[in-house]
Design a protein around this motif. Sequence first.
Motif, PDB file in Angstrom:
ATOM      1  N   GLY A 258     -17.408   8.804   3.231  1.00  0.00           N
ATOM      2  CA  GLY A 258     -18.231   9.322   4.320  1.00  0.00           C
ATOM      3  C   GLY A 258     -18.188  10.826   4.470  1.00  0.00           C
ATOM      4  N   ASN A 259     -18.116  11.282   5.705  1.00  0.00           N
ATOM      5  CA  ASN A 259     -18.148  12.700   6.049  1.00  0.00           C
ATOM      6  C   ASN A 259     -16.772  13.323   5.862  1.00  0.00           C
ATOM      7  OD1 ASN A 259     -18.894  15.205   7.042  1.00  0.00           O
ATOM      8  ND2 ASN A 259     -18.603  14.597   9.191  1.00  0.00           N
ATOM      9  N   ALA A 260     -16.365  13.447   4.607  1.00  0.00           N
ATOM     10  CA  ALA A 260     -15.067  14.032   4.271  1.00  0.00           C
ATOM     11  C   ALA A 260     -13.945  13.355   5.039  1.00  0.00           C
ATOM     12  CB  ALA A 260     -15.073  15.536   4.530  1.00  0.00           C
ATOM     13  N   CYS A 261     -13.922  12.015   4.984  1.00  0.00           N
ATOM     14  CA  CYS A 261     -12.865  11.237   5.629  1.00  0.00           C
ATOM     15  C   CYS A 261     -11.766  10.942   4.620  1.00  0.00           C
ATOM     16  CB  CYS A 261     -13.426   9.926   6.180  1.00  0.00           C
ATOM     17  SG  CYS A 261     -14.589  10.133   7.548  1.00  0.00           S
ATOM     18  N   PHE A 262     -10.543  11.356   4.953  1.00  0.00           N
ATOM     19  CA  PHE A 262      -9.416  11.207   4.039  1.00  0.00           C
ATOM     20  C   PHE A 262      -8.395  10.249   4.640  1.00  0.00           C
ATOM     21  CE2 PHE A 262     -11.328  15.245   2.989  1.00  0.00           C
ATOM     22  CZ  PHE A 262     -11.287  15.281   1.609  1.00  0.00           C
ATOM     23  N   PRO A 263      -8.290   9.019   4.109  1.00  0.00           N
ATOM     24  CA  PRO A 263      -7.324   8.045   4.640  1.00  0.00           C
ATOM     25  C   PRO A 263      -5.933   8.267   4.052  1.00  0.00           C
ATOM     26  CG  PRO A 263      -8.627   7.033   2.908  1.00  0.00           C
ATOM     27  CD  PRO A 263      -9.130   8.449   3.044  1.00  0.00           C
ATOM     28  N   SER A 264      -4.929   8.258   4.910  1.00  0.00           N
ATOM     29  CA  SER A 264      -3.581   8.453   4.374  1.00  0.00           C
ATOM     30  C   SER A 264      -2.508   7.849   5.256  1.00  0.00           C
ATOM     31  CB  SER A 264      -3.298   9.937   4.197  1.00  0.00           C
ATOM     32  OG  SER A 264      -3.378  10.608   5.438  1.00  0.00           O
ATOM     33  N   ALA A 265      -2.878   7.039   6.230  1.00  0.00           N
ATOM     34  CA  ALA A 265      -1.889   6.354   7.047  1.00  0.00           C
ATOM     35  C   ALA A 265      -2.285   4.888   7.139  1.00  0.00           C
ATOM     36  CB  ALA A 265      -1.816   6.979   8.434  1.00  0.00           C
ATOM     37  N   PHE A 266      -1.315   4.009   6.905  1.00  0.00           N
ATOM     38  CA  PHE A 266      -1.610   2.585   6.780  1.00  0.00           C
ATOM     39  C   PHE A 266      -0.553   1.764   7.499  1.00  0.00           C
ATOM     40  CE2 PHE A 266      -2.835   4.986   3.013  1.00  0.00           C
ATOM     41  CZ  PHE A 266      -4.202   4.772   2.980  1.00  0.00           C
ATOM     42  N   THR A 267      -0.985   0.639   8.059  1.00  0.00           N
ATOM     43  CA  THR A 267      -0.056  -0.229   8.772  1.00  0.00           C
ATOM     44  C   THR A 267       0.611  -1.216   7.830  1.00  0.00           C
ATOM     45  OG1 THR A 267      -1.832  -1.788   9.288  1.00  0.00           O
ATOM     46  CG2 THR A 267      -1.338  -0.076  10.931  1.00  0.00           C
ATOM     47  N   SER A 268       1.732  -1.732   8.290  1.00  0.00           N
ATOM     48  CA  SER A 268       2.408  -2.865   7.658  1.00  0.00           C
ATOM     49  C   SER A 268       2.307  -4.048   8.600  1.00  0.00           C
ATOM     50  CB  SER A 268       3.884  -2.539   7.416  1.00  0.00           C
ATOM     51  OG  SER A 268       4.052  -1.399   6.610  1.00  0.00           O
TER      52      SER A 268
ATOM     53  N   VAL B 250       0.854  -1.183   0.000  1.00  0.00           N
ATOM     54  CA  VAL B 250       0.000   0.000   0.000  1.00  0.00           C
ATOM     55  C   VAL B 250       0.887   1.228   0.000  1.00  0.00           C
ATOM     56  CG1 VAL B 250      -1.762   1.315   1.234  1.00  0.00           C
ATOM     57  CG2 VAL B 250      -1.855  -1.185   1.209  1.00  0.00           C
ATOM     58  N   ILE B 251       0.665   2.102  -0.973  1.00  0.00           N
ATOM     59  CA  ILE B 251       1.391   3.362  -1.053  1.00  0.00           C
ATOM     60  C   ILE B 251       0.455   4.458  -0.590  1.00  0.00           C
ATOM     61  CG2 ILE B 251       2.649   4.973  -2.525  1.00  0.00           C
ATOM     62  CD1 ILE B 251       3.304   2.704  -4.394  1.00  0.00           C
ATOM     63  N   GLY B 252       0.817   5.112   0.504  1.00  0.00           N
ATOM     64  CA  GLY B 252      -0.019   6.155   1.067  1.00  0.00           C
ATOM     65  C   GLY B 252       0.439   7.538   0.644  1.00  0.00           C
ATOM     66  N   ARG B 253      -0.460   8.274  -0.003  1.00  0.00           N
ATOM     67  CA  ARG B 253      -0.234   9.698  -0.275  1.00  0.00           C
ATOM     68  C   ARG B 253      -0.806  10.486   0.900  1.00  0.00           C
ATOM     69  NH1 ARG B 253      -1.860   8.567  -6.331  1.00  0.00           N
ATOM     70  NH2 ARG B 253      -3.902   8.339  -5.361  1.00  0.00           N
ATOM     71  N   SER B 254      -0.884  11.815   0.753  1.00  0.00           N
ATOM     72  CA  SER B 254      -1.365  12.628   1.867  1.00  0.00           C
ATOM     73  C   SER B 254      -2.856  12.488   2.106  1.00  0.00           C
ATOM     74  CB  SER B 254      -1.016  14.101   1.632  1.00  0.00           C
ATOM     75  OG  SER B 254      -1.684  14.594   0.472  1.00  0.00           O
ATOM     76  N   LEU B 255      -3.639  12.065   1.096  1.00  0.00           N
ATOM     77  CA  LEU B 255      -5.092  11.988   1.233  1.00  0.00           C
ATOM     78  C   LEU B 255      -5.688  10.667   0.770  1.00  0.00           C
ATOM     79  CD1 LEU B 255      -6.057  15.515  -0.146  1.00  0.00           C
ATOM     80  CD2 LEU B 255      -5.843  14.828   2.233  1.00  0.00           C
ATOM     81  N   SER B 256      -4.859   9.706   0.375  1.00  0.00           N
ATOM     82  CA  SER B 256      -5.400   8.454  -0.160  1.00  0.00           C
ATOM     83  C   SER B 256      -4.299   7.404  -0.195  1.00  0.00           C
ATOM     84  CB  SER B 256      -5.962   8.667  -1.576  1.00  0.00           C
ATOM     85  OG  SER B 256      -4.908   8.976  -2.476  1.00  0.00           O
ATOM     86  N   GLY B 257      -4.691   6.213  -0.614  1.00  0.00           N
ATOM     87  CA  GLY B 257      -3.730   5.136  -0.777  1.00  0.00           C
ATOM     88  C   GLY B 257      -4.039   4.309  -2.004  1.00  0.00           C
ATOM     89  N   VAL B 258      -3.021   3.633  -2.517  1.00  0.00           N
ATOM     90  CA  VAL B 258      -3.189   2.728  -3.649  1.00  0.00           C
ATOM     91  C   VAL B 258      -2.503   1.416  -3.296  1.00  0.00           C
ATOM     92  CG1 VAL B 258      -2.857   2.368  -6.117  1.00  0.00           C
ATOM     93  CG2 VAL B 258      -3.085   4.698  -5.221  1.00  0.00           C
ATOM     94  N   ALA B 259      -3.200   0.295  -3.499  1.00  0.00           N
ATOM     95  CA  ALA B 259      -2.653  -1.026  -3.209  1.00  0.00           C
ATOM     96  C   ALA B 259      -2.195  -1.700  -4.493  1.00  0.00           C
ATOM     97  CB  ALA B 259      -3.702  -1.886  -2.506  1.00  0.00           C
TER      98      ALA B 259
END
Length: 622
Positions: free
Chosen positions: A378-388, A353-362
């Motif tokens: 949802g309510n302007a939810c921006f994912p950008s941190a992901f675990t390994s 998973v490559i995380g940008r500042s506002l999203s990710g791509v697997a």
Amino acid sequence: MTQPPNQPPHGGYGSPQDPQQGAPQPPGQPPQMPGQPPQAPPPPAQTPPPPGQAPGTPPDAQPGYGYPQAPGPYNQPQQPGPYNQPGPYGQSQPGPYSQPGPYNQPGPYGQPQQPGPYGQPQYGYPPQQTYPGGPGAPGGAPGGRNPFKGKPGLVIAAAVAGLLLVGGTVWAVVGTGGGDDGKKKPEADKSTDPKPTASAPVNPGDGEGDGTAKPEDLNAGRQAGESKVLWYKEAPKVPGSGADAPGMWITDTVAVKAAYKEISGYTIEGGQPAWPTIKLPQKICAATQGKTSADKIIVAYKSGVSDSAKCNQVVEIDLTTGEKGWTEKLGEGALFDSALTINLSLVGDDTLVIGRSLSGVAYKASTGAEMFKIEKYGNACFPSAFTSGTKLLSVASCGAGTDTEHDEVKELDPATGKTKWTKKIPKGWKLARIYSLEPVVLYLTNEEKKQWNISTLKNGTDQVRSQVDVDEKFAPECGWAILDRALQGCLGVASDINTLYLPTEAKSGANEIVAINLETGKEKWRAKPTGDRTTLPLRVENGQLISYEPATYDQGGTVTSTPTGSGDHTPKKLLQNPAGTVKIERGFFSKAVDYVDGRFYISTTSLTSSSGQSKLMLAFGK
């Protein structure tokens, strides 16, 4: 001025870009949140700790991370938390967190002026206070900076237990995070020690040694019972802006290190080049923390040399052969979705998973083929941190700048990206670190209330299993991975399925490791180090807690094992590093460490410009 509806948040996970990166703001970016102070200019090179004080060893009786706090989000007494229970699972007596924390007192190392990122002073900016209960700064870096200061929506990066064992892979724990921000960062500074001989060679056969000093045996004067220096490496010279040296990967035959524009592999016994050094066209800006079962990693490098260059060039590296595999250019995200810095997360054995500042791509880790996207919801939810590791957790900032602003954490299926469960973090609380994935252990902070909370979730759900209820000041070294949205990487956190292991703050000499029952949140037992020094848990292995006691001014570092079951918890020395190389060992201020098959490896994770050679990596063994 309020933030426009459904626009990306301004702080933490989902931030269009971290202000520390120094790059220009994208055109048309919404204005900064009110009350946010100006950002600090680049810090200077780090100053080593004074003689007689080991890196990461604070002075006596200084308030700091882990200080007993006021109630957390999961219902500590006296001030009911957001879940409106009287205390930890109905306890009627006040818990250990019902006292106000030292929010306006000096940091864990008692410095009157709080350093900036990587423990360096800020210029033209008010001193930053440490966050109560927060993970500590990297060893040897005095003080700490409040990562929430001036960032209302900040959800800071996090860390998981010590060295994770995933798919047969042991990960090196890092004391700080990486990320090319174009600024000078601390390094394992220039060595004034004599160059080693063939018993501890400097870059044998690769032409990197400066050749100005007569080689000298680093093992000369080694005492009985001390380990020996297997080999020692110096770093490539870097420009004035500095460079990253992320990751450290150990296989059965090779130890691999990334630094600046290079990836080098060394034989584990003698340190000879295992294969020709891999040269990349631009600075390395990200790397996977772990490796696949096929001993492959993924790294990213910059698209150019300017401050606005993207961290978007991705390449697979075979650790055994030193050959490049698939390559990929990370595509552009939506407006404000920046790739100035990215995070590379290896989940399971075949999901990247490559995380940008506002999203990710697997992507498929084995082929580079795109699998799915992780985008705004949802309510302007921006994912950008992901675990390994064994689970794919995604952290998002939702509704930034509104009355409903909050964080959310999700577990996603690493094969499909589908949501397994979602946990909404109560308003005012930020998910700061993830200490473990098996089980999930969350570290939360509340800036306004100066509170912290460590909660364990029930397996496969968002339900709270327990909360840590120990009256103690904890001090793992988590560095400044917050700047790169990394959720994992603290040095000094370990766990197994039922127990969390955390180091206490050293009040006068030695500290302790506290074993915490994850079923109840209560203390199980404590273990002291082998001497008057600090100790940091790394991982649990075969019923033994493996720990590292960093070098002091007159004693080399020590690797120990402590039984985790019932009975005695006295640590046993596995490796005692020689006193003759303490200057080198203590010089790794921003570091990664690993103990594999009886050998101890330590390396820097950040480099600054130097007129001479800088320390890169050191290996000890019997």
